[in-house]
Design a protein around this motif. Structure first.
Motif, short mmCIF file in Angstrom:
data_model
loop_
_atom_site.label_atom_id
_atom_site.label_comp_id
_atom_site.label_asym_id
_atom_site.label_seq_id
_atom_site.Cartn_x
_atom_site.Cartn_y
_atom_site.Cartn_z
N HIS A 95 0.81 -1.22 0.00
CA HIS A 95 0.00 0.00 0.00
C HIS A 95 0.84 1.28 0.00
O HIS A 95 0.30 2.37 -0.17
CB HIS A 95 -0.99 -0.03 1.17
CG HIS A 95 -2.32 0.57 0.83
ND1 HIS A 95 -3.49 0.21 1.46
CD2 HIS A 95 -2.68 1.51 -0.09
CE1 HIS A 95 -4.49 0.91 0.95
NE2 HIS A 95 -4.02 1.70 0.02
N HIS A 116 -11.12 4.99 0.69
CA HIS A 116 -10.07 4.03 1.03
C HIS A 116 -10.73 2.83 1.72
O HIS A 116 -11.26 2.97 2.83
CB HIS A 116 -9.07 4.75 1.95
CG HIS A 116 -8.08 3.85 2.62
ND1 HIS A 116 -7.53 4.14 3.85
CD2 HIS A 116 -7.56 2.66 2.26
CE1 HIS A 116 -6.70 3.18 4.20
NE2 HIS A 116 -6.70 2.26 3.26
N ASP A 118 -10.18 -0.71 3.46
CA ASP A 118 -9.02 -1.37 4.08
C ASP A 118 -9.44 -1.88 5.45
O ASP A 118 -10.32 -1.28 6.10
CB ASP A 118 -7.89 -0.32 4.22
CG ASP A 118 -6.49 -0.92 4.36
OD1 ASP A 118 -6.36 -2.01 4.95
OD2 ASP A 118 -5.55 -0.27 3.89
N ASP A 122 -3.80 2.71 7.94
CA ASP A 122 -2.52 3.08 7.28
C ASP A 122 -2.17 4.54 7.51
O ASP A 122 -1.76 5.26 6.59
CB ASP A 122 -2.57 2.78 5.78
CG ASP A 122 -2.69 1.29 5.48
OD1 ASP A 122 -2.55 0.48 6.41
OD2 ASP A 122 -2.94 0.95 4.30
N ASP A 195 -7.46 -1.81 -0.69
CA ASP A 195 -6.58 -2.79 -0.07
C ASP A 195 -7.38 -4.09 0.03
O ASP A 195 -8.44 -4.12 0.68
CB ASP A 195 -6.14 -2.28 1.31
CG ASP A 195 -5.16 -3.22 2.02
OD1 ASP A 195 -5.24 -4.44 1.82
OD2 ASP A 195 -4.32 -2.69 2.78
N GLU A 238 -1.96 -4.87 -2.10
CA GLU A 238 -1.78 -5.83 -0.99
C GLU A 238 -2.21 -7.26 -1.33
O GLU A 238 -2.25 -8.10 -0.44
CB GLU A 238 -2.48 -5.35 0.29
CG GLU A 238 -1.87 -4.07 0.89
CD GLU A 238 -0.50 -4.27 1.53
OE1 GLU A 238 -0.16 -5.42 1.87
OE2 GLU A 238 0.24 -3.27 1.68
MN MN Z 1 -3.57 -0.83 3.45
#
Ligand code: MN
Ligand code: MN
Length: 276
Positions: A95, A116, A118, A122, A195, A238
């Motif tokens: 990532h 995003h 995930d 992050d 991700d 990922e």
């Molecule tokens: Mn990530």
């Protein structure tokens, strides 16, 4: 619409992973799954991406192990693709690649919203250095590369990352409170950072960080099909082929790639109702 309206770029880079290597192997395997004879190029909203000649494939970058050297190479390559004005989808890698991708996008789009998806936010200020795959959204927000950061599917956080989320005014929809997704009002232009570990490991075993309790593939498809603003860029990151079983996760990546492409082609419009 011009021929080959969406650019693809492979980022075989995993030297900024904090736990396992492997995502550098992902880009050619996602392409192979996309072209697999086990499926075709039709999207769920009834577009044949093969007939539409959808993808301009810019190939894979050659990237050194050193992040300080690799990231500018990624930024320059994405910048060149953005100059064509086409949406760009980056494949593979850990990532950390999203930071240089957004540096490039910011030169062309000053008011991006990032969606995003995930298991993890992050947002670390530093984790084995500032360019780790645990840090990209801290770098993006402190450099003001996006106007809004909306994080969905989060199911493991820490006090430090919670502090960071507040500092950057990130809008966090945890997996526990995922029902809030339906009330989400997104602005365009949108950048989608996906991700693969947002999925439950049952659906996507080919990932480095198993965080049970995640989304189904259908959940992610529902989110992408509900987007009503133009998507100008995306990444699928990922995916770790060394942990995959029978290319299951590669096929998930290919499916999500097709549906993200379909959402890009709709340009913020709704999928055709009952087209079958
Ligand atoms: Mn990530
Ligand atoms: Mn993650």
């Amino acid at each position: 619409m011009s021929a080959r309206p969406i650019s693809l770029l492979g980022l075989p880079y995993d030297a900024s992973s904090s736990f396992l290597r492997g995502p550098a192997l992902a880009p050619p395997l996602i392409r192979k799954a996309l072209a697999s004879d086990s499926a075709n190029y039709w999207t769920e909203d009834g577009h044949d991406l093969a007939v539409a000649n959808t993808f301009h494939d810019a190939g894979d970058l050659e990237l050194p192990e050193d992040a300080a050297q690799a990231l500018p190479i990624i930024e320059n390559a994405v910048d060149k693709l953005c100059q064509h004005g086409r949406p760009v989808i980056c494949l593979g890698g850990d990532h950390s690649v999203t930071y240089p991708i957004l540096r490039a996008f910011h030169k062309h789009r000053a008011n991006l919203t990032i969606l995003h998806l995930d298991a993890h936010p992050d947002l670390y200020h530093d984790l084995n250095g500032p360019l780790s795959h645990a840090c990209p959204f801290a770098r993006i927000m402190e450099n003001q590369l996006a106007r809004r950061l909306v994080q969905v599917g989060i199911r493991t956080i820490s006090q430090h990352q919670l502090d960071q989320a507040r500092r950057f005014r990130a809008e966090v929809i945890t997996m526990q409170h995922r029902g809030k997704i339906s009330a989400l009002k997104l602005d365009g232009p949108l950048y989608l950072s996906l991700d693969i570990d947002v999925l439950d490991p049952a659906f996507a075993p080919g990932i480095s960080h198993y965080e049970p309790g995640g989304m189904s593939v259908r959940d992610v498809l529902d989110i992408s099909q509900a987007i009503r603003v133009p998507i100008v860029g995306a990444d699928i990151v990922e995916y770790n082929p060394t942990r995959d079983r029978h290319d299951q996760t590669a096929m998930v990546c290919a499916k999500l790639l097709k549906e993200i492409a379909a959402a890009m082609l709709r340009g913020g419009g709704a999928p055709r109702p009952d087209w079958v």
